[in-house]
Design an enzyme around this catalytic site. Structure first.
Site, mmCIF file in Angstrom:
data_model
loop_
_atom_site.group_PDB
_atom_site.id
_atom_site.type_symbol
_atom_site.label_atom_id
_atom_site.label_comp_id
_atom_site.label_asym_id
_atom_site.label_seq_id
_atom_site.Cartn_x
_atom_site.Cartn_y
_atom_site.Cartn_z
ATOM 1 N N VAL A 62 0.811 -1.229 0.000
ATOM 2 C CA VAL A 62 0.000 0.000 0.000
ATOM 3 C C VAL A 62 0.839 1.272 0.000
ATOM 4 C CG1 VAL A 62 -2.085 -0.972 1.065
ATOM 5 C CG2 VAL A 62 -0.306 0.020 2.524
ATOM 6 N N ASN B 147 -5.148 0.493 7.880
ATOM 7 C CA ASN B 147 -4.635 -0.102 9.124
ATOM 8 C C ASN B 147 -3.125 -0.321 9.136
ATOM 9 O OD1 ASN B 147 -4.689 -2.077 11.532
ATOM 10 N ND2 ASN B 147 -4.095 -3.433 9.839
ATOM 11 N N SER C 146 -2.480 5.312 16.282
ATOM 12 C CA SER C 146 -1.893 4.839 17.540
ATOM 13 C C SER C 146 -2.162 5.829 18.656
ATOM 14 C CB SER C 146 -0.376 4.686 17.386
ATOM 15 O OG SER C 146 0.207 4.379 18.639
ATOM 16 N N TYR D 118 7.808 8.752 14.533
ATOM 17 C CA TYR D 118 6.648 7.847 14.500
ATOM 18 C C TYR D 118 5.448 8.516 15.181
ATOM 19 C CZ TYR D 118 3.794 3.770 15.912
ATOM 20 O OH TYR D 118 2.765 2.881 16.153
ATOM 21 N N LYS E 234 1.784 9.461 13.486
ATOM 22 C CA LYS E 234 0.505 8.919 13.957
ATOM 23 C C LYS E 234 -0.444 10.085 14.273
ATOM 24 C CE LYS E 234 1.169 4.416 13.799
ATOM 25 N NZ LYS E 234 0.411 3.574 12.855
#
Ligand SMILES: NC(=O)c1ccc[n+]([C@@H]2O[C@H](COP(=O)([O-])OP(=O)(O)OC[C@H]3O[C@@H](n4cnc5c(N)ncnc54)[C@H](O)[C@@H]3O)[C@@H](O)[C@H]2O)c1
Length: 286
Positions: free
Chosen positions: A80, A106, A159, A172, A176
């Site tokens: 993806v 996801n 997250s 990260y 998110k």
């Protein structure tokens, strides 16, 4: 202008299958992880599930398990993070069903954990590809058809680390947060087209990516200190919230991000000390 009252919409008891006949795409929907549990629960609720996963074995296992249980699922093996493959997925789904009612973005990964001082353009780019860009690419690939049908529910799995400070990997954490805010912004843009967009922020969930069990057996009595609900989470805990957001049960909910974290965000900073028999916020008390 029609404003349906609760008495005009089906009663909760009428929803035997919350996604009956809906076409639902789940990225990273291979077996064992959060996406796999979402694909399975959606199929149990009557969805025609389209699983997109880079891992052929996991993708096919997930679809085969659903089919063997009497559900409907197809597997697509693709990456993806490549916009051309996201378009290929949309083409395969839309040419088969003529529509996509539900999209679950996801895919995501925190690995490798690189402290910010040691990071650089190559690690930033890798993090951006796996945690953010495909939310845009896959959503973009399906959005036109949802607008045309004036119907769609998008669920973004990001997250809890996008909803609190994450000291282990600031890049990260910030990505998110970006996917959570993309959720909110897109919801504001697309609500008038009949499209809802919501997100879930997992934490503490046992999957192939995040193994909370191996090596922690001797410390399992610490769960009540660790998580306010006092236990480990399972992919099914995430799937139930995704089902609520994907279905008409949440018809008046859009633009929200729900931490599905056993309460870690709510309790942040405070933990239960069995030794003290009270909540503490100072490490020395633990
Ligand atoms: N498990 C947790 O406690 C936890 C905590 C916070 C956030 N999350 C987030 O939840 C989501 C799912 O996590 P998980 O723990 O189930 O992970 P997982 O690694 O167990 O599952 C991810 C799935 O995505 C697939 N995948 C990976 N890269 C892909 C790509 N480029 N194209 C297509 N498929 C790809 C994998 O093959 C796998 O089947 C992720 O976004 C993750 O960041 C999980």
């Amino acid at each position: 202008m029609i404003h349906p009252k609760p008495s005009d919409v089906p009663a909760i008891s009428d929803f035997n299958k919350l996604l009956d006949g809906r076409v639902a795409v789940v990225t990273g929907g291979g077996s064992q992880g959060i996406g796999g549990a979402i694909a399975t629960l959606f199929a149990q609720h009557g969805a025609l599930v389209e699983i997109a996963d880079i891992d052929a074995k996991r993708a096919q296992e997930s679809a085969a398990t659903i089919t063997a249980a009497g559900g409907k699922a197809r597997a697509h093996v693709l990456d993806v993070t490549r916009p051309d493959e996201a378009d290929r997925l949309a083409q395969a789904v839309l040419s088969h069903h003529g529509r996509c009612d539900v999209l679950v973005n996801n895919v995501g990964d925190y690995r490798p954990l690189v402290p910010f001082a040691k990071s650089g353009p190559a690690s930033w780019e890798a993090m951006i590809r796996i945690n953010l860009l495909h939310f845009y690419a896959v959503t973009h690939a399906f959005l036109g058809s949802m607008i045309e049908k004036r119907r769609g529910s998008i669920v973004n799995v990001h997250s809890v680390e996008g909803m609190r400070g994450y000291p282990c990997e600031p890049v990260y954490g910030s990505l998110k947060a970006a996917s959570a805010h993309f959720t909110t912004c897109l919801a504001a843009e697309q609500g008038r087209n009949g499209i809802r967009v919501n997100g879930i922020g997992p934490d503490l969930t046992q999957t192939p990516q995040v193994d909370y069990i191996s090596g922690f057996e001797e410390a399992s009595d610490l769960w009540p200190s660790w998580a306010p609900v006092g236990r480990l989470g399972w992919p099914e805990d995430q799937a139930r919230v995704a089902l609520f957001l994907a279905s008409d049960m949440s018809a008046f909910v859009t633009g929200h991000n729900i931490p599905v974290d056993g309460g870690t965000r709510a309790g942040s900073g405070w933990i239960w000390s069995p030794k003290e028999g009270r909540f503490v916020n100072r490490p020395r008390h633990i």
